[in-house]
Design a protein around this motif. Structure first.
Motif, PDB file in Angstrom:
ATOM      1  N   ALA A  62     -54.855  47.169 -49.880  1.00  0.00           N
ATOM      2  CA  ALA A  62     -53.177  47.966 -49.573  1.00  0.00           C
ATOM      3  C   ALA A  62     -51.917  47.840 -50.425  1.00  0.00           C
ATOM      4  CB  ALA A  62     -53.350  47.656 -47.938  1.00  0.00           C
ATOM      5  N   GLU A  63     -52.410  46.607 -50.986  1.00  0.00           N
ATOM      6  CA  GLU A  63     -51.285  45.946 -51.495  1.00  0.00           C
ATOM      7  C   GLU A  63     -50.690  45.860 -53.254  1.00  0.00           C
ATOM      8  OE1 GLU A  63     -49.363  42.513 -48.516  1.00  0.00           O
ATOM      9  OE2 GLU A  63     -50.815  41.846 -50.503  1.00  0.00           O
ATOM     10  N   LEU A  64     -51.831  47.017 -53.544  1.00  0.00           N
ATOM     11  CA  LEU A  64     -51.358  46.978 -54.634  1.00  0.00           C
ATOM     12  C   LEU A  64     -50.939  48.207 -55.664  1.00  0.00           C
ATOM     13  CD1 LEU A  64     -55.631  46.798 -55.704  1.00  0.00           C
ATOM     14  CD2 LEU A  64     -53.718  44.979 -56.353  1.00  0.00           C
ATOM     15  N   ILE A  65     -51.036  49.370 -54.456  1.00  0.00           N
ATOM     16  CA  ILE A  65     -50.276  50.370 -54.675  1.00  0.00           C
ATOM     17  C   ILE A  65     -48.744  50.708 -53.979  1.00  0.00           C
ATOM     18  CG2 ILE A  65     -50.446  53.189 -54.703  1.00  0.00           C
ATOM     19  CD1 ILE A  65     -53.301  52.632 -55.047  1.00  0.00           C
ATOM     20  N   GLY A  66     -48.004  51.255 -54.378  1.00  0.00           N
ATOM     21  CA  GLY A  66     -46.655  51.234 -53.774  1.00  0.00           C
ATOM     22  C   GLY A  66     -45.901  49.609 -52.499  1.00  0.00           C
ATOM     23  N   SER A  67     -46.437  48.643 -53.444  1.00  0.00           N
ATOM     24  CA  SER A  67     -45.789  47.655 -52.117  1.00  0.00           C
ATOM     25  C   SER A  67     -44.613  46.484 -53.130  1.00  0.00           C
ATOM     26  CB  SER A  67     -47.047  46.900 -51.935  1.00  0.00           C
ATOM     27  OG  SER A  67     -46.405  45.756 -51.147  1.00  0.00           O
ATOM     28  N   SER A  68     -44.497  46.386 -52.212  1.00  0.00           N
ATOM     29  CA  SER A  68     -42.896  45.212 -52.757  1.00  0.00           C
ATOM     30  C   SER A  68     -42.850  43.450 -52.497  1.00  0.00           C
ATOM     31  CB  SER A  68     -41.352  45.589 -52.343  1.00  0.00           C
ATOM     32  OG  SER A  68     -41.532  46.018 -51.536  1.00  0.00           O
ATOM     33  N   SER A  69     -44.383  43.514 -51.548  1.00  0.00           N
ATOM     34  CA  SER A  69     -43.850  42.578 -51.476  1.00  0.00           C
ATOM     35  C   SER A  69     -45.599  41.957 -50.826  1.00  0.00           C
ATOM     36  CB  SER A  69     -43.576  42.432 -50.145  1.00  0.00           C
ATOM     37  OG  SER A  69     -43.863  43.128 -49.280  1.00  0.00           O
ATOM     38  N   GLY A  70     -46.142  40.627 -50.753  1.00  0.00           N
ATOM     39  CA  GLY A  70     -47.706  40.723 -50.281  1.00  0.00           C
ATOM     40  C   GLY A  70     -48.357  39.976 -51.820  1.00  0.00           C
ATOM     41  N   ILE A  71     -48.849  39.352 -51.104  1.00  0.00           N
ATOM     42  CA  ILE A  71     -50.065  38.348 -51.632  1.00  0.00           C
ATOM     43  C   ILE A  71     -50.242  39.546 -53.339  1.00  0.00           C
ATOM     44  CG2 ILE A  71     -52.190  36.925 -52.685  1.00  0.00           C
ATOM     45  CD1 ILE A  71     -51.736  35.737 -49.487  1.00  0.00           C
ATOM     46  N   ILE A 107     -43.924  31.801 -49.886  1.00  0.00           N
ATOM     47  CA  ILE A 107     -44.264  32.650 -49.026  1.00  0.00           C
ATOM     48  C   ILE A 107     -44.444  33.169 -47.735  1.00  0.00           C
ATOM     49  CG2 ILE A 107     -42.027  31.090 -48.382  1.00  0.00           C
ATOM     50  CD1 ILE A 107     -45.193  30.325 -46.954  1.00  0.00           C
ATOM     51  N   GLY A 108     -43.074  34.050 -48.370  1.00  0.00           N
ATOM     52  CA  GLY A 108     -43.008  35.257 -47.545  1.00  0.00           C
ATOM     53  C   GLY A 108     -43.729  36.334 -48.156  1.00  0.00           C
ATOM     54  N   ASP A 109     -44.395  36.376 -48.934  1.00  0.00           N
ATOM     55  CA  ASP A 109     -45.748  37.116 -49.732  1.00  0.00           C
ATOM     56  C   ASP A 109     -46.544  36.701 -48.849  1.00  0.00           C
ATOM     57  OD1 ASP A 109     -44.254  38.178 -51.485  1.00  0.00           O
ATOM     58  OD2 ASP A 109     -44.040  36.965 -53.075  1.00  0.00           O
ATOM     59  N   ILE A 110     -47.277  35.725 -48.219  1.00  0.00           N
ATOM     60  CA  ILE A 110     -48.049  34.955 -47.926  1.00  0.00           C
ATOM     61  C   ILE A 110     -47.781  35.524 -46.144  1.00  0.00           C
ATOM     62  CG2 ILE A 110     -49.039  33.359 -46.267  1.00  0.00           C
ATOM     63  CD1 ILE A 110     -48.874  31.677 -49.069  1.00  0.00           C
ATOM     64  N   GLY A 111     -46.478  35.344 -45.760  1.00  0.00           N
ATOM     65  CA  GLY A 111     -46.124  36.002 -44.992  1.00  0.00           C
ATOM     66  C   GLY A 111     -46.669  37.733 -43.873  1.00  0.00           C
ATOM     67  N   MET A 112     -45.538  38.198 -45.283  1.00  0.00           N
ATOM     68  CA  MET A 112     -46.441  40.077 -44.939  1.00  0.00           C
ATOM     69  C   MET A 112     -47.799  40.098 -44.954  1.00  0.00           C
ATOM     70  SD  MET A 112     -43.263  40.833 -44.273  1.00  0.00           S
ATOM     71  CE  MET A 112     -44.089  42.823 -44.641  1.00  0.00           C
ATOM     72  N   GLY A 136     -44.237  52.803 -46.971  1.00  0.00           N
ATOM     73  CA  GLY A 136     -43.961  51.861 -45.658  1.00  0.00           C
ATOM     74  C   GLY A 136     -45.403  51.119 -45.363  1.00  0.00           C
ATOM     75  N   GLU A 137     -44.763  49.891 -44.159  1.00  0.00           N
ATOM     76  CA  GLU A 137     -45.352  49.237 -43.540  1.00  0.00           C
ATOM     77  C   GLU A 137     -47.067  50.015 -42.872  1.00  0.00           C
ATOM     78  OE1 GLU A 137     -46.101  45.814 -44.333  1.00  0.00           O
ATOM     79  OE2 GLU A 137     -44.692  46.031 -45.442  1.00  0.00           O
ATOM     80  N   MET A 138     -46.573  51.149 -42.323  1.00  0.00           N
ATOM     81  CA  MET A 138     -47.464  51.879 -41.723  1.00  0.00           C
ATOM     82  C   MET A 138     -48.883  52.471 -42.367  1.00  0.00           C
ATOM     83  SD  MET A 138     -48.525  53.107 -38.539  1.00  0.00           S
ATOM     84  CE  MET A 138     -47.421  52.853 -38.029  1.00  0.00           C
TER      85      MET A 138
END
Length: 301
Positions: free
Chosen positions: A245-254, A105-110, A169-171
């Motif tokens: 965007a989340e496939l590279i360098g991400s620690s959270s998200g779907i 659920i945290g990944d979905i929120g991000m 980061g998020e930016m």
């Protein structure tokens, strides 16, 4: 003479009256008045023939039922190895584990935050520029070649530069969605505003409106439903950019969850993540449609 007259009278009595000749038989009149019945199947399959809301919903659900049945037959029947494609029960089990044990659920929120954050950032800058390009031809001539050039560049091509500029980061993720949405919104809004009815503009000038009044009272209100529809369409595209965007360098998200599941060959979690993205995107699309209908109910009149 008397015999001839009697013969004529007998013939006249045997002839039907004029009213009787003019009036058709009741059965013939009813048959002639009855409309020609069109077969229901022919009307249902007629080009551009509308269907009811209930039929539309049932047909849409029927496709999903058929899709799941084919999927179940292919996997549970042993036609496709589970390593390559998990069965529907396995997918549901893995999805339950994601929610109960892995904090999905945290990944979905991000992911939702990144999509709407990057999309709103793009809309804030793109809509005014699109209105300006559609209103003033000099502005369009200045920006349109560059915007059209950037529109064909894939957002994923900017990821190495964005990592250098904004880090991991998020930016960086917001900027990927921003780049993927911004140029599409600009051109589509410009086309919508530029397609305003000339007779309305001329009528406003005749009534004494200034150039500023034309933009504020004619062009923007007339293009508002089209702009809202453009934003709805581009929001759907933003959901495709967030996974990139989340496939590279991400620690959270779907997208991060899907990457980890791919490394573990867990196709059940991969499919569940894809389905969650589709469901959230579909719900956001329905919400956008409902808001547009409420705000611009006059556009359908």
């Amino acid at each position: 003479m008397q015999a001839s007259s009697s013969k004529n009278v007998a013939q006249m009595q045997q002839m039907p009256s004029a009213a009787a000749v003019a009036a058709p038989a009741p059965q013939q009149a009813a048959k002639a008045a009855a409309p020609v019945a069109t077969p229901a199947r022919r009307r249902a399959l007629a080009p551009l023939e509308p269907i009811g809301t209930r039929a539309r919903v049932l047909l849409g659900l029927a496709f999903f039922v058929v899709f799941v049945l084919v999927w179940a037959i292919a996997t549970l029947g042993g036609f496709v190895p589970p390593t390559f494609l998990a069965s529907p029960p396995t997918m549901v089990k893995e999805g339950w584990l994601l929610f109960t044990e892995y904090g999905f659920i945290g990944d979905i929120g991000m992911t939702v935050w990144r999509v709407f954050g990057g999309f709103l950032l793009a809309a804030v800058f793109a809509v005014p520029l699109g209105i300006a390009m559609g209103t003033w031809k000099a502005v369009e001539a200045f920006f349109e070649p560059f915007v059209s050039f950037c529109r064909y560049l894939p957002a994923s091509a900017f990821i190495p530069l964005l990592i250098l500029w904004a880090g991991l980061g998020e930016m960086q993720k917001l900027l990927v969605i921003f780049i993927g949405s911004f140029f599409q919104i600009v051109l589509m809004v410009a086309v919508t505003v530029g397609g305003a009815r000339r007779d309305l503009v001329e009528a406003a000038y005749t009534l004494g409106a200034s150039s500023r009044g034309i933009v504020a009272r004619v062009l923007i209100p007339g293009a508002a439903p089209g702009i809202a529809e453009t934003l709805r369409l581009v929001l759907g595209w933003a959901w495709t950019y967030v996974i990139v965007a989340e496939l590279i360098g991400s620690s959270s998200g779907i997208g991060h969850m899907i990457t980890d599941s791919q490394a573990l060959l867990n196709t059940g979690q991969i499919i569940f993540g894809i389905i969650v993205i589709g469901v959230i995107g579909l719900l956001s699309d329905f919400a956008f449609k409902a808001i547009n209908r409420r705000l611009f109910a006059w556009a359908s009149l």
